[in-house]
Design a protein around this motif. Sequence first.
Motif, short mmCIF file in Angstrom:
data_model
loop_
_atom_site.label_atom_id
_atom_site.label_comp_id
_atom_site.label_asym_id
_atom_site.label_seq_id
_atom_site.Cartn_x
_atom_site.Cartn_y
_atom_site.Cartn_z
N GLU A 1 9.18 -3.50 8.53
CA GLU A 1 7.69 -3.20 8.02
C GLU A 1 6.75 -3.75 8.93
OE1 GLU A 1 7.89 -4.71 4.03
OE2 GLU A 1 9.60 -3.08 3.41
N ARG B 1 6.11 -6.95 9.46
CA ARG B 1 5.65 -8.19 8.99
C ARG B 1 5.69 -9.45 9.81
NH1 ARG B 1 8.81 -9.36 4.18
NH2 ARG B 1 10.14 -7.64 4.41
N THR C 1 3.42 -11.91 -0.69
CA THR C 1 2.86 -10.52 -1.32
C THR C 1 3.98 -10.41 -2.60
OG1 THR C 1 4.60 -9.41 0.27
CG2 THR C 1 2.22 -9.63 0.82
N ARG D 1 8.74 -12.99 -0.63
CA ARG D 1 8.57 -12.28 0.34
C ARG D 1 7.18 -12.63 1.05
NH1 ARG D 1 9.04 -6.38 1.30
NH2 ARG D 1 7.13 -5.55 1.86
N ASP E 1 4.42 -11.85 4.37
CA ASP E 1 3.91 -11.02 5.57
C ASP E 1 3.20 -11.81 6.43
OD1 ASP E 1 2.51 -9.49 7.29
OD2 ASP E 1 2.04 -7.93 5.72
N ARG F 1 1.63 -11.41 8.97
CA ARG F 1 0.65 -11.05 9.64
C ARG F 1 -0.96 -11.74 9.12
NH1 ARG F 1 2.14 -4.88 9.63
NH2 ARG F 1 2.75 -5.58 7.59
#
Length: 371
Positions: free
Chosen positions: A42, A44, A203, A207, A209, A211
Amino acid sequence: MAQTLKSKIAEEAKALGFDPVRFATADAVEGTGAALDSFLGEGRHGDMDWLAATAERRKSPRTLWPEARSVILLGVNYGRGEDPLAVLQERSRGAISVYAQGADYHDVIKAKLKQLAARVQTLADTEVKIFVDTAPVMEKPLAARAGLGWQGKHTNLVSREFGSWLFIGSIFTSAEIEPDAAEEDHCGACRRCLDVCPTAALTAPYRIDARACISYLTIEHKGHIAPRFRAQMGNRIFGCDDCLAVCPWNKFAQSARETKLAVRGESVNPPLAELLVLDDAAFRARFRGTPIKRTGRDRFLRNVLIAAGNSADARLVKLVEARLDDQSPLVRAMAVWALSRLAPARFRALRFRGASDPDPDVRMEWMGEAA
């Protein structure tokens, strides 16, 4: 025999200054390989390309070293006994993550691991390999399986003894050592870490991310930080402790006993005015032997200028303006942004300079067109 060996290793580890000591088998931790594939698939991981390059070796200790049979997981407490979020209200100071306020933990822990590994070799007549953070080892899942703690909803390790403040090191050995029981997840219905994240990088529970994570953006990310994250960064110039600091398990946290990790005055939330004038030599001298030095002066100044732009401190205007002529385009671009926030009239008066800058990203900042 194995239990005796295990007790001796634990005793030696405690004598060297390690805090929790636990043991795990060297098998892959169930589910971590699939989770890593999803994280990478994904995107991430952002521009941490080394994660993708070493993905297969990360999935199991035995992939990294086939002779491994057991893993000794060791923690070093780096708690400070004070609220690391208090500095967020002091907007003219730069907030530096607690872990980076002392000596580089890689150096401190690696030295201890080498000493312990030598003793393990003597005790067990076994081969050993040591790892601390920089190798392709999924240390947090291994530490959770060994019982050092559990991975909380913020994805970091949480300990019932030390809260959020543990460095992790590991020793792989070819010896068979009885593993410890895994720690249960004690997060319950709590979601404080998710709710406090300034950029919504968490998120969902468990989990992240990267970025959007301020720690990633200020430490790992090499390029320009997207405008949508800059205001939320506040005065965080190296890392972010928000999700760690709000964890209720920190009520059991203790102050670190490892003196080599003691805070250094120059790394404890320094005034932005002191940092804005740093050239490369001064940056290296000030942060020698700390994790900050490895980020490099230009990326660090990028972060400092964003903090200056968020500070509302008019005393920083001249220092920011001086960085408009910096050799680094990364620094010049953030100086433009900071000036636009601190002194809009001055920014407009100097805007003609943007057309002559050789770097397109700097010109975009002058034109207010950065994406």
